[in-house]
Enzyme design. Structure first.
Site, PDB file in Angstrom:
ATOM      1  N   ASP A   1      20.432  27.354  -7.182  1.00  0.00           N
ATOM      2  CA  ASP A   1      21.267  27.916  -6.629  1.00  0.00           C
ATOM      3  C   ASP A   1      21.815  27.758  -5.748  1.00  0.00           C
ATOM      4  O   ASP A   1      21.498  28.051  -4.512  1.00  0.00           O
ATOM      5  CB  ASP A   1      20.794  29.378  -6.992  1.00  0.00           C
ATOM      6  CG  ASP A   1      22.623  30.326  -6.761  1.00  0.00           C
ATOM      7  OD1 ASP A   1      22.737  30.556  -7.714  1.00  0.00           O
ATOM      8  OD2 ASP A   1      22.414  31.085  -5.930  1.00  0.00           O
TER       9      ASP A   1
ATOM     10  N   THR B   1      29.566  28.335  -6.008  1.00  0.00           N
ATOM     11  CA  THR B   1      29.291  27.747  -4.372  1.00  0.00           C
ATOM     12  C   THR B   1      28.977  26.513  -4.756  1.00  0.00           C
ATOM     13  O   THR B   1      29.333  26.066  -3.843  1.00  0.00           O
ATOM     14  CB  THR B   1      27.742  28.289  -4.676  1.00  0.00           C
ATOM     15  OG1 THR B   1      27.425  28.571  -5.102  1.00  0.00           O
ATOM     16  CG2 THR B   1      28.536  29.768  -4.599  1.00  0.00           C
ATOM     17  N   THR B   2      28.544  26.320  -5.369  1.00  0.00           N
ATOM     18  CA  THR B   2      28.265  24.600  -4.949  1.00  0.00           C
ATOM     19  C   THR B   2      28.979  23.635  -5.573  1.00  0.00           C
ATOM     20  O   THR B   2      30.211  22.467  -4.526  1.00  0.00           O
ATOM     21  CB  THR B   2      26.601  23.404  -6.535  1.00  0.00           C
ATOM     22  OG1 THR B   2      25.787  24.710  -6.582  1.00  0.00           O
ATOM     23  CG2 THR B   2      26.516  22.613  -6.142  1.00  0.00           C
TER      24      THR B   2
ATOM     25  N   ASP C   1      23.570  36.007 -11.707  1.00  0.00           N
ATOM     26  CA  ASP C   1      25.255  34.949 -12.249  1.00  0.00           C
ATOM     27  C   ASP C   1      25.313  35.234 -13.209  1.00  0.00           C
ATOM     28  O   ASP C   1      26.768  35.133 -14.228  1.00  0.00           O
ATOM     29  CB  ASP C   1      24.311  33.606 -11.813  1.00  0.00           C
ATOM     30  CG  ASP C   1      23.489  33.308 -10.234  1.00  0.00           C
ATOM     31  OD1 ASP C   1      24.220  34.166  -9.681  1.00  0.00           O
ATOM     32  OD2 ASP C   1      23.508  32.169 -10.031  1.00  0.00           O
TER      33      ASP C   1
HETATM   34  P1  ADP Z   1      27.728  25.956  -9.131  1.00  0.00           P
HETATM   35  O1  ADP Z   1      27.219  26.238  -8.234  1.00  0.00           O
HETATM   36  O2  ADP Z   1      28.842  25.244  -8.614  1.00  0.00           O
HETATM   37  O3  ADP Z   1      28.244  26.601 -10.149  1.00  0.00           O
HETATM   38  P2  ADP Z   1      26.040  24.402 -11.182  1.00  0.00           P
HETATM   39  O4  ADP Z   1      25.108  23.777 -10.489  1.00  0.00           O
HETATM   40  O5  ADP Z   1      25.992  26.387 -11.698  1.00  0.00           O
HETATM   41  O6  ADP Z   1      26.940  24.628  -9.791  1.00  0.00           O
HETATM   42  O7  ADP Z   1      26.491  23.540 -11.984  1.00  0.00           O
HETATM   43  C1  ADP Z   1      28.236  23.936 -12.968  1.00  0.00           C
HETATM   44  C2  ADP Z   1      28.821  22.594 -12.987  1.00  0.00           C
HETATM   45  O8  ADP Z   1      27.921  22.600 -14.550  1.00  0.00           O
HETATM   46  C3  ADP Z   1      30.089  22.806 -14.140  1.00  0.00           C
HETATM   47  O9  ADP Z   1      30.834  21.865 -13.540  1.00  0.00           O
HETATM   48  C4  ADP Z   1      29.732  23.124 -15.688  1.00  0.00           C
HETATM   49  O10 ADP Z   1      31.001  23.103 -15.527  1.00  0.00           O
HETATM   50  C5  ADP Z   1      28.396  21.901 -15.190  1.00  0.00           C
HETATM   51  N1  ADP Z   1      27.373  22.177 -16.087  1.00  0.00           N
HETATM   52  C6  ADP Z   1      27.369  23.715 -17.097  1.00  0.00           C
HETATM   53  N2  ADP Z   1      26.943  23.835 -18.132  1.00  0.00           N
HETATM   54  C7  ADP Z   1      26.700  22.221 -18.570  1.00  0.00           C
HETATM   55  C8  ADP Z   1      26.640  20.980 -19.497  1.00  0.00           C
HETATM   56  N3  ADP Z   1      25.369  21.810 -20.664  1.00  0.00           N
HETATM   57  N4  ADP Z   1      26.683  20.210 -20.124  1.00  0.00           N
HETATM   58  C9  ADP Z   1      27.408  19.746 -18.987  1.00  0.00           C
HETATM   59  N5  ADP Z   1      28.179  20.126 -17.230  1.00  0.00           N
HETATM   60  C10 ADP Z   1      28.062  21.707 -17.616  1.00  0.00           C
END
Ligand code: ADP
Ligand code: MG
Length: 525
Positions: free
Chosen positions: A62, A95-96, A390
């Site tokens: 996270d 956040t990422t 979240d």
């Molecule tokens: P953040 O802290 O930015 O929310 P995450 O590690 O949660 O970072 O990653 C979010 C990214 O992963 C987004 O760009 C989202 O669209 C992508 N994402 C989430 N689930 C999937 C999936 N099943 N397949 C591909 N990309 C995904």
């Protein structure tokens, strides 16, 4: 007139970095933070193990948690971390992404600066591009006002996918959506509003299997203050008090637990009377449950216990407020203000069996729920709690706005292409800044591909050509490695998360780019 006389405007314990060096330093700091979190992006991102100076361990992917735990020195890095924290506070996700975007904006700025483009032009171009980006975002949003349970579950699933607790995904998503829908209200324009404090999350460690349940009500991590009090009250009338139930200056030195009437003799007569009066006023109000933000004197506990009243002391202030809303009661300062009309109501108040807590269900206002998460160890339940938190936040965002975007780099590719066409209509130096801004959205598919062991260049090429062919929901399926329609795969996110990430990243980068002097005062000791 002042020739030869240096004018001293800074104390000599201030470090000054100027010009290109200052810019460079800020750019490097932002890139360093971005690269620290980028390997965690997406469902196949890696976890980080964080160890605090005291040896506490957190394993998470996270972004917000990682940034919160690492301590950084550089002022630009600190700013970035506060952007990430704000992102987490405001929308609860992304956040990422916001860190990666800032890192990219700064790197692109670095290229433009090297070409001799003035920081003011870059900043201006960035802001212009951001406005266009928000427009594109809006145009591409899937609009679904109302209780679209299916879509909301997908939003929750997307937020939870890839966390180490993924096997609990379906259970968590179902509970989170139920929880948010249970507390959502509609405003005059029929828009949903959700008060974040109405969805509470509690974790319990126990031998029981991993489990989650939804409690229509709330619980307090405390139990009755005296063993003689009842464990359960039905049809509860609850007094909410903010001040201690005791006499200010007590003459009794030692704190004694009063269980027998003889022990009451230890008190002076006048004190005894006063304490008894406090309890009597509570009884007279008709209350059968007391929630006190401060302490309750033993003698008062004794009397309350005899009157069959369940009292809980030292309830945190923040909780008192949420509880008073849920119970539809008023918090009062003194027992003198107690009367039927200020009491809260709940159908049941009951001590819980396996944990030290008391639950309140069937609350008058009804709009408060608690997601109870159980697991066998602390590290696991902590990650479970973050995931549920979240998920609850994104579901709230989505329900309130009724606007959704397709993730997995689908929306990012639309932004990339849309901004490039926009830049072409602008011309001049500012066009270069807009193009630079457009480029940052390639970082999302790039990083998702990298983190999934795919070839980033091939993937981005496939993705762009799919979008050029009008497949606007084409994204990266990180599990199969294919570029495909990710709407069909259910990778849906609230538009608000992207909007907030784009806005705050742009504002921060624009601010940092214009800095050409850093003056850092050293601490005086
Ligand atoms: P953040 O802290 O930015 O929310 P995450 O590690 O949660 O970072 O990653 C979010 C990214 O992963 C987004 O760009 C989202 O669209 C992508 N994402 C989430 N689930 C999937 C999936 N099943 N397949 C591909 N990309 C995904
Ligand atoms: Mg996320």
């Amino acid at each position: 007139m002042l020739a030869g006389q240096p004018i001293i405007i800074l104390r000599d314990n201030v470090d000054v970095t100027s010009g290109r060096e200052a810019q460079h330093s800020n750019i490097m700091a932002c890139k360093a933070i971005a690269s620290a979190v980028r390997t965690t992006l997406g469902p196949r991102g890696m976890d980080k193990m964080l160890v605090s100076p005291s040896g506490d361990v957190v394993i998470t992917n996270d972004g917000a948690t990682i940034l919160h735990e690492i301590s950084v020195e550089h002022p630009a890095a600190k700013m970035m971390i506060s952007v990430a924290e704000a992102q987490d506070d405001e929308v609860g996700d992304g956040t990422t992404t916001s860190c990666i975007l800032i890192g990219e904006l700064m790197e692109e700025a670095n290229r433009l600066l090297a070409k001799g483009i003035h920081p003011t032009i870059i900043a201006k171009g960035y802001v212009l591009a951001m406005e266009k980006a928000l427009e594109i975002l809006n145009e591409n949003a899937i609009v679904s006002k109302g209780e679209d349970r299916d879509l909301l579950v997908k939003v929750s699933n997307t937020a939870v996918t890839g966390k180490s607790i993924e096997m609990m995904r379906d259970i968590i998503s179902a509970i989170v959506v139920d929880a948010v829908l249970a507390v959502a209200e509609k405003d005059a324009e029929e828009n949903y509003i959700v008060d974040e404090d109405d969805v509470r999350i509690k974790t319990v460690i126990g031998d029981s299997l991993e489990d989650a349940e939804l409690l229509k009500g709330f619980m307090i991590d405390k139990t009755r203050c005296d063993e003689g009090m009842p464990k359960k009250i039905s049809n509860a009338k609850i007094a909410l008090l903010s001040q201690p139930l005791e006499i200010k200056k007590t003459e009794t030195k030692a704190k004694i637990k009063i269980t027998t009437s003889e022990q009451m003799e230890a008190f002076s007569d006048s004190e005894k009377e006063k304490l008894k009066e406090i309890a009597e006023k509570i009884v007279a109000s008709g209350a059968n449950v007391v929630l006190c933000q401060k302490g309750i004197a033993d003698a008062v506990q004794y009397h309350l216990s005899h009157a069959g009243i369940l009292a809980i002391q030292d309830v945190p202030e923040k909780d008192m407020k949420a509880f008073s809303r849920a119970l539809h009661g008023t918090i009062v300062n003194s027992v003198n203000d107690l009367e039927e009309s200020v009491l809260g109501n709940a159908e049941n108040v009951e001590e819980m069996k396996d944990i030290k807590a008391t639950k309140f269900t069937g609350c008058k206002r009804g709009k408060i729920v608690t997601i109870l998460l159980k697991g066998s160890n602390q590290i696991y339940v902590d990650e479970l709690e973050r995931a549920a938190y979240d998920a609850a936040r994104v579901v709230m965002d989505a329900l309130e706005d009724g606007k959704y975007v397709v993730g997995a780099a689908a929306i990012d590719t639309e932004l990339n292409l849309g901004l490039h066409s926009y830049a072409a209509t602008i011309g001049g130096r500012i066009q270069l800044a807009i193009e630079a801004f457009a480029n940052i959205f390639e970082a999302i598919p790039n990083t998702l591909a990298e983190n999934s062991g795919l070839d980033p260049i091939d993937t981005v090429v496939d993705l762009k050509s799919a979008h050029a062919n009008g497949e606007k929901y084409a994204g990266i399926n990180v599990f199969t490695g294919k570029v495909q329609n990710m709407y069909d795969e259910g990778v849906i996110e609230p538009m608000r998360v992207k909007r907030q990430a784009i806005q705050s990243a742009t504002e921060t980068a624009a601010l940092l780019i214009r800095v050409d002097d850093m003056m850092i005062a050293k601490s005086s000791h």
